[in-house]
Enzyme design. Structure first.
Site, PDB file in Angstrom:
ATOM      1  N   THR A  63      37.209  37.442  32.395  1.00 21.95           N
ATOM      2  CA  THR A  63      38.372  37.422  31.519  1.00 21.95           C
ATOM      3  C   THR A  63      37.890  37.335  30.090  1.00 21.95           C
ATOM      4  O   THR A  63      36.855  36.733  29.821  1.00 21.95           O
ATOM      5  CB  THR A  63      39.252  36.189  31.802  1.00 21.95           C
ATOM      6  N   ARG A  78      45.629  42.426  44.313  1.00 22.00           N
ATOM      7  CA  ARG A  78      45.558  41.016  43.916  1.00 22.00           C
ATOM      8  C   ARG A  78      45.723  40.875  42.403  1.00 22.00           C
ATOM      9  O   ARG A  78      45.184  41.632  41.618  1.00 22.00           O
ATOM     10  CB  ARG A  78      44.225  40.428  44.364  1.00 22.00           C
ATOM     11  N   GLY A 129      45.581  37.838  39.311  1.00 21.47           N
ATOM     12  CA  GLY A 129      45.195  36.471  38.989  1.00 21.47           C
ATOM     13  C   GLY A 129      46.114  35.846  37.960  1.00 21.47           C
ATOM     14  O   GLY A 129      47.257  36.263  37.764  1.00 21.47           O
ATOM     15  N   ASP A 130      45.584  34.853  37.241  1.00 20.92           N
ATOM     16  CA  ASP A 130      46.414  34.089  36.317  1.00 20.92           C
ATOM     17  C   ASP A 130      46.581  34.745  34.955  1.00 20.92           C
ATOM     18  O   ASP A 130      47.543  34.452  34.239  1.00 20.92           O
ATOM     19  CB  ASP A 130      45.809  32.696  36.120  1.00 20.92           C
ATOM     20  N   THR A 138      40.375  31.250  31.589  1.00 20.92           N
ATOM     21  CA  THR A 138      39.473  32.089  32.360  1.00 20.92           C
ATOM     22  C   THR A 138      38.979  31.282  33.548  1.00 20.92           C
ATOM     23  O   THR A 138      38.530  30.144  33.376  1.00 20.92           O
ATOM     24  CB  THR A 138      38.277  32.574  31.521  1.00 20.92           C
ATOM     25  N   GLY A 139      39.102  31.820  34.745  1.00 14.83           N
ATOM     26  CA  GLY A 139      38.659  31.050  35.891  1.00 14.83           C
ATOM     27  C   GLY A 139      39.172  31.604  37.201  1.00 14.83           C
ATOM     28  O   GLY A 139      39.600  32.761  37.285  1.00 14.83           O
ATOM     29  N   GLY A 199      41.639  32.361  39.388  1.00  8.11           N
ATOM     30  CA  GLY A 199      43.048  32.516  39.075  1.00  8.11           C
ATOM     31  C   GLY A 199      44.014  31.844  40.012  1.00  8.11           C
ATOM     32  O   GLY A 199      45.053  31.326  39.583  1.00  8.11           O
TER      33      GLY A 199
END
Length: 335
Positions: free
Chosen positions: A201, A229, A231-232, A252-253, A255
């Site tokens: 990210t 899929r 993510g966040d 960032t991580g 998600g």
């Protein structure tokens, strides 16, 4: 009775003024403007990096930071600054956003991005798009030129075509390192967490001279992701959030965990409701992510212009600058 009525009227007036004050940009005692950026967090250690690669990443982060600084120092808006930074990182194949994005299980690229304006909490996001050179530009178009907050897939791509958003051929996004990572995921039956040394990210958060906040985030997701899929990053309140009353956050991580915790808004809520120190608020929410089993980090700029980092991984590509003279980039946790 008259005394009681006077006190009630005074209280109502005070409450009204407090509400007005909380909705307006806070006149910060700190720097006139500030900026923080990231290029992903993960298991980053000096042993994983050659000196040359270390220098390349630092130079790339500094170039993106400088682009945002020029925008803010020249009187530009926080919104323009965060978009400028993210566009530069999307075009840099070293980072997993735009060009250089990871491959999906089927060998393509599905890109996500979001942007948010702290003045009125307007936001735009796109998810699962392909061929868009700068997904953050499309996210801003969604915010400013559609009645919606999030568009996805083919619909988002059709909207991009209608609004003249730049596209590139599919192979423009490809890099050999990302292809090798996908092959490893498939051949060795390992997860993306085993082949990606950092979560993919990029993001930026800023406060401008007018006291307005903005946040922007863009990603290619996780290597070998399937079934469209998401993510966040494009989810407002999870990976991206901005509110002039509290803070701006880009995450960032992993998600799935950041979505479950609602990381970005949780941090801003602690600031808004508790007036908590920005570092304490960020660390507290990241500790909750860690307790559930998730990894990652955040960059945050407060309503008073303080720029902070928080991450529970070995490192995070990051940088920050402000009008008071702060200007730094870093990679490892011990910096």
């Amino acid at each position: 009775m008259r005394t009681v009525l006077v006190l009630l009227a005074a209280l109502a007036c005070s409450t009204s003024l407090m509400a007005q004050d909380r909705s307006a940009p806070r006149q910060a005692p700190g720097p006139e403007w500030s900026l923080a950026i990231h290029g992903g967090a993960g298991t980053l250690s000096r042993s994983d990096m050659t000196p040359e690669r270390d220098r390349e990443y630092r130079a790339a982060l500094q170039a993106a930071l400088d682009a945002g600084v020029r925008a803010l120092a020249g009187g530009g808006s926080a919104l323009d600054a965060v978009q400028t930074v993210v566009m530069q990182l999307e075009d840099d194949a070293r980072f997993n956003a735009g060009r250089g994005a990871v491959f999906t299980w089927d060998g393509g690229h599905e890109l996500d991005a979001a942007i948010m304006d702290g003045r009125d909490r307007s936001a735009g996001a796109v998810a699962g798009v392909g061929g868009i050179r700068n997904p953050i530009t499309l996210a801003r178009k969604v915010m400013e030129e559609s009645p919606h907050v999030m568009l996805s897939g083919k619909g988002a791509e059709a909207f991009a075509a209608e609004h003249g958003v730049a596209t590139m051929p599919a192979d423009w996004f490809d890099t050999e390192a990302r292809r090798e990572a996908l092959e490893k995921v498939k051949s060795e039956q390992v997860s993306a967490l085993d082949v990606d040394i950092k979560f993919g990210t990029v993001g930026a958060v800023a406060r401008d001279r007018a006291g307005n906040l903005a946040a922007a985030t863009s990603t290619g997701g996780m290597t070998g992701k399937r079934w469209n899929r998401i993510g966040d990053s494009p989810i407002i309140g999870a990976g991206t959030y901005a509110d002039n009353r509290s803070c701006a956050v880009s995450a960032t991580g992993w998600g799935e965990y950041f979505i479950r915790v609602g990381v970005a808004k949780a941090i801003c809520d602690r600031r808004l409701l508790l007036r908590e120190d920005m570092q304490v608020a960020s660390d507290t929410v990241l500790a909750e992510v860690k307790a559930l089993g998730g990894d990652g980090g955040v960059i945050v700029v407060s309503d008073e212009g303080e720029a902070v980092f928080s991450f529970n991984t070995g490192g995070m590509y990051r940088g920050r600058a402000d009008s008071a003279g702060l200007n730094e980039v870093a990679i490892y946790a011990d910096e």
